[in-house]
Design a protein around this motif. Sequence first.
Motif, PDB file in Angstrom:
ATOM      1  N   ARG A 118       0.986  -1.063   0.167  1.00 29.17           N
ATOM      2  CA  ARG A 118      -0.134   0.020  -0.062  1.00 29.17           C
ATOM      3  C   ARG A 118       1.125   1.122  -0.504  1.00 29.17           C
ATOM      4  N   CYS A 119       0.632   2.185  -0.880  1.00 32.74           N
ATOM      5  CA  CYS A 119       1.632   3.450  -1.683  1.00 32.74           C
ATOM      6  C   CYS A 119       0.881   4.852  -2.003  1.00 32.74           C
ATOM      7  N   ASP A 120       1.291   5.810  -1.287  1.00 29.64           N
ATOM      8  CA  ASP A 120       0.740   7.099  -2.478  1.00 29.64           C
ATOM      9  C   ASP A 120       1.790   7.798  -3.263  1.00 29.64           C
ATOM     10  N   ILE A 121       0.807   8.199  -4.543  1.00 32.85           N
ATOM     11  CA  ILE A 121       1.998   8.867  -5.369  1.00 32.85           C
ATOM     12  C   ILE A 121       0.907  10.280  -5.510  1.00 32.85           C
ATOM     13  N   GLY A 122       2.247  11.144  -5.307  1.00 27.90           N
ATOM     14  CA  GLY A 122       1.532  12.233  -4.950  1.00 27.90           C
ATOM     15  C   GLY A 122       2.048  13.092  -3.764  1.00 27.90           C
ATOM     16  N   SER A 123       2.018  14.195  -3.423  1.00 25.27           N
ATOM     17  CA  SER A 123       2.402  14.694  -2.314  1.00 25.27           C
ATOM     18  C   SER A 123       1.390  15.932  -2.075  1.00 25.27           C
ATOM     19  N   LEU A 124       1.235  15.226  -0.485  1.00 19.26           N
ATOM     20  CA  LEU A 124       0.086  16.305   0.110  1.00 19.26           C
ATOM     21  C   LEU A 124       0.524  18.238  -0.128  1.00 19.26           C
ATOM     22  N   LEU A 125       1.682  18.039  -0.460  1.00 21.47           N
ATOM     23  CA  LEU A 125       2.531  19.574   0.024  1.00 21.47           C
ATOM     24  C   LEU A 125       3.511  19.464  -0.320  1.00 21.47           C
ATOM     25  N   PRO A 126       4.254  19.477  -1.986  1.00 25.52           N
ATOM     26  CA  PRO A 126       3.765  21.416  -2.511  1.00 25.52           C
ATOM     27  C   PRO A 126       1.946  20.172  -3.022  1.00 25.52           C
ATOM     28  N   THR A 128      -0.412  18.337  -6.113  1.00 24.34           N
ATOM     29  CA  THR A 128       0.243  17.585  -7.550  1.00 24.34           C
ATOM     30  C   THR A 128      -1.507  16.933  -8.505  1.00 24.34           C
ATOM     31  N   ALA A 129      -1.093  17.112  -8.739  1.00 27.93           N
ATOM     32  CA  ALA A 129      -2.143  16.791 -10.134  1.00 27.93           C
ATOM     33  C   ALA A 129      -2.111  15.292  -9.552  1.00 27.93           C
ATOM     34  N   ASP A 130      -3.560  14.586  -9.816  1.00 29.14           N
ATOM     35  CA  ASP A 130      -3.614  13.222  -9.631  1.00 29.14           C
ATOM     36  C   ASP A 130      -3.335  11.808  -8.564  1.00 29.14           C
ATOM     37  N   THR A 131      -3.455  12.480  -7.421  1.00 26.96           N
ATOM     38  CA  THR A 131      -2.767  12.820  -6.285  1.00 26.96           C
ATOM     39  C   THR A 131      -3.642  10.459  -6.019  1.00 26.96           C
ATOM     40  N   LEU A 132      -2.958   9.691  -6.017  1.00 27.73           N
ATOM     41  CA  LEU A 132      -3.705   8.361  -5.512  1.00 27.73           C
ATOM     42  C   LEU A 132      -2.841   7.815  -4.738  1.00 27.73           C
ATOM     43  N   ARG A 133      -3.680   7.025  -3.984  1.00 29.27           N
ATOM     44  CA  ARG A 133      -3.417   5.614  -3.641  1.00 29.27           C
ATOM     45  C   ARG A 133      -3.695   4.265  -3.187  1.00 29.27           C
ATOM     46  N   LEU A 134      -3.147   3.298  -3.791  1.00 33.69           N
ATOM     47  CA  LEU A 134      -3.147   1.988  -3.981  1.00 33.69           C
ATOM     48  C   LEU A 134      -2.779   1.268  -2.901  1.00 33.69           C
ATOM     49  N   GLN A 135      -3.014   0.282  -3.516  1.00 33.42           N
ATOM     50  CA  GLN A 135      -2.738  -1.168  -3.006  1.00 33.42           C
ATOM     51  C   GLN A 135      -2.739  -2.303  -4.125  1.00 33.42           C
ATOM     52  N   ALA A 136      -1.801  -3.204  -3.718  1.00 33.57           N
ATOM     53  CA  ALA A 136      -1.432  -4.022  -5.007  1.00 33.57           C
ATOM     54  C   ALA A 136      -1.172  -5.884  -4.425  1.00 33.57           C
ATOM     55  N   LYS A 137      -1.375  -6.751  -4.650  1.00 34.51           N
ATOM     56  CA  LYS A 137      -1.161  -7.889  -3.626  1.00 34.51           C
ATOM     57  C   LYS A 137      -1.373  -8.746  -5.671  1.00 34.51           C
ATOM     58  N   ARG A 138      -0.911  -9.281  -5.173  1.00 35.43           N
ATOM     59  CA  ARG A 138      -0.846 -11.397  -6.017  1.00 35.43           C
ATOM     60  C   ARG A 138      -1.397 -11.807  -5.756  1.00 35.43           C
ATOM     61  N   ARG A 154      -6.841  10.355  -3.693  1.00 34.84           N
ATOM     62  CA  ARG A 154      -6.513  11.186  -2.671  1.00 34.84           C
ATOM     63  C   ARG A 154      -7.106  12.840  -3.115  1.00 34.84           C
ATOM     64  N   GLY A 155      -7.382  13.459  -3.719  1.00 38.09           N
ATOM     65  CA  GLY A 155      -8.224  14.655  -4.424  1.00 38.09           C
ATOM     66  C   GLY A 155      -8.505  14.993  -3.016  1.00 38.09           C
ATOM     67  N   HIS A 156     -10.343  14.370  -2.325  1.00 41.80           N
ATOM     68  CA  HIS A 156     -11.175  15.114  -1.622  1.00 41.80           C
ATOM     69  C   HIS A 156     -10.450  15.218   0.388  1.00 41.80           C
ATOM     70  N   ARG A 157      -9.570  14.239   0.520  1.00 47.65           N
ATOM     71  CA  ARG A 157      -8.095  13.694   1.677  1.00 47.65           C
ATOM     72  C   ARG A 157      -7.690  14.624   1.953  1.00 47.65           C
ATOM     73  N   ASP A 158      -6.582  15.433   0.547  1.00 44.40           N
ATOM     74  CA  ASP A 158      -5.675  16.413   0.513  1.00 44.40           C
ATOM     75  C   ASP A 158      -6.747  17.538   0.856  1.00 44.40           C
ATOM     76  N   GLU A 159      -7.483  17.450   0.327  1.00 43.14           N
ATOM     77  CA  GLU A 159      -7.787  18.790   0.558  1.00 43.14           C
ATOM     78  C   GLU A 159      -8.656  19.477   1.620  1.00 43.14           C
ATOM     79  N   ALA A 160      -9.153  18.494   2.037  1.00 45.70           N
ATOM     80  CA  ALA A 160      -9.670  18.189   3.781  1.00 45.70           C
ATOM     81  C   ALA A 160      -8.176  18.693   3.894  1.00 45.70           C
ATOM     82  N   LEU A 161      -6.979  18.069   4.715  1.00 47.80           N
ATOM     83  CA  LEU A 161      -6.012  18.040   5.048  1.00 47.80           C
ATOM     84  C   LEU A 161      -5.717  19.865   5.057  1.00 47.80           C
ATOM     85  N   ARG A 162      -5.150  19.680   3.426  1.00 44.64           N
ATOM     86  CA  ARG A 162      -4.450  20.805   3.304  1.00 44.64           C
ATOM     87  C   ARG A 162      -5.583  23.059   3.719  1.00 44.64           C
ATOM     88  N   GLU A 163      -6.895  21.900   4.108  1.00 48.80           N
ATOM     89  CA  GLU A 163      -7.833  23.123   4.862  1.00 48.80           C
ATOM     90  C   GLU A 163      -7.743  22.748   6.517  1.00 48.80           C
TER      91      GLU A 163
END
Length: 457
Positions: A118-126, A128-138, A154-163
Motif C-alpha cells: 500500500r503506497c501513495d502517489i503524489g504529495s500533500l504539499l506542494p 500535485t495532480a492525480d494523487t493516488l493511494r493504491l493497494q497491490a496484491k498477487r 486522494r484529492g478530497h482527503r488532501d484538500e481536507a487536510l490542506r484546509e
Amino acid sequence: MNPTGRPRTWFRRLPVVTRLVLAVAITMSLVLAGTAGLVYWRVRTALDQQLNDDLTTYRRSLDHAVRTGAQLPPGPSGSLQQVLDAHGRVLHSSDAVRHQLLLTPAELGAVTRGATLRCDIGSLLPITADTLRLQAKRVTADGQPRIVIAAVRRGHRDEALRELLAQLALASGLTLVAASYVGYRTARAALRPVERYRGGAATLADGTQNLRLDVPGDRDDEITRLGHTLNHMLDRLEASAERERRFVADASHELRTPLTVMRAELDVALHRPRSAGELTETLRSVDTEVQHLIDLSNALLDLEELGSTDHVTRAPVRLADLVDTAVAPHLRPAERAGRDLTVEAADTTVDVDARWLRPAIGNLVDNALRHGHGNVHLTATVQGSRLRLRITDTGPGFPPEFLPRAFDRFARAEASRTSEGSGLGLAFVHAVATAHGGTAYAENTGQGTAVTLDLPC
C-alpha cells in the motif's frame, strides 16, 4: 568572554518585559504546535482509515473477479484498476492510466514475492495532480500469478487536510498574537509598580525628604510586599539619618562648652606670666574638662550604638551577680558621702544583655547619688517573665514639669544644671529598656524620687 565565566546571551540583555513576552510567545508556540499536531494527526488518521477501508474493499472485489475470471467491477468514484502479469506487463488497466505502470520495479518485485503493498502517489504539499493511494496484491488465476492493483484518488482527503492545516495555522497565529499581547499587557501592569518604585528611589537619590512609596493596602502580592519592604527600608534610612543628625547636633551642642572653657583657661594662662601654682591649677581645670569630653563622647557613642542595634544579645545571667557588679563601683563614693547604698536582688536567673544592662544600672545608681539625697535603695525582682529594677532616694524629687522629659538627651532639672553630669544617664537607661522591649519611667514618691526599669526577661 565574560570575565565571570558565564556567557552573556542577547536574551539576558533584553528588558524584562521583552523577555517575559518572548517566554510567553515561545511557550505558547510549543503548546499550539503540539495541539495543532495532535488535531492534524487525529483528523488525518480518521481520513486515512476511511480511505484505506474503501480501498481494501475495492481491491478484494478485484481479487475475486480476477480469480474467477469475471468482469472487473467498477470501484468508487475516481477509482482506478490495473492487472499485471508476473513480468509486469499490463493485462488490464483503467483508461486514465492506460499502459502506465502504477508500481516501480522494486514495488513490483515485492508484490511478486507475496507482499501486500500500500503506497501513495503524489504529495500533500506542494500540491500535485492525480494523487493516488493504491493497494497491490498477487493472486492466482488459471494457475498463473497476477498482480491486482486497486487505486483511489486522494484529492478530497488532501484538500481536507490542506484546509485543516490552513485553519490551524490561522488559529494558532491569532492565538499566539493574542497571548503575546495579553502577556505584554500583563507584564507591563505587573511591573508598573516596580517602575513607580524606581522613580521614587530616583527622587530620593535627588535629595527628597520623607519620601514613601504609594503601596496599595488591599493587595498582598510579591510587588506589594516589595513596596512594603522598600518603605520599611526608607523608614530605617530616615531613622538612621535622624540619629546621625541628632548625634552631630548633640555632640556640637555639648562639646562647645568644655572646649570654650579650655580655650579660655589656656588664653588666660598665655596672656601673662603665671606662677607654677597657677599653671598647675590651670592644667587641673583643663584635665577636668578633657575628662568631661571623654565621658561625654563615650556616652554619645554608646547611645548611638545602642540606637542602631536591631536587637540585644540575650544570655542567661544571675540577677544578684549582675546587680552587685553594677553597684560595686559606687559603694565607696556613697560611703565617702556618708550615704547608705543598699541592694535587694532576687536570687534567680534572667535572660538579658548584661553588656548593656550593667551600665544602665550603674547610671541609675550614679544619678541617685549625684542628684538625690539621703539613702539609696535598689531592688531587683522578677515577676513572671518581667524584670523590675527600682531605685529610690530620699531627695527632693524631680520638678513636676521635668518628669515628662526626664529621659530625653541632655535633659536636666534646673537645680542640677550646674552639677556634674552630661544629662545622658537616664537617656541611656531608656535606650537600654527600649532595646530590651521594655520601659523606663521616673516618679516622685513623696519621700523622694523613684526610677523604674521594667523589661522582659
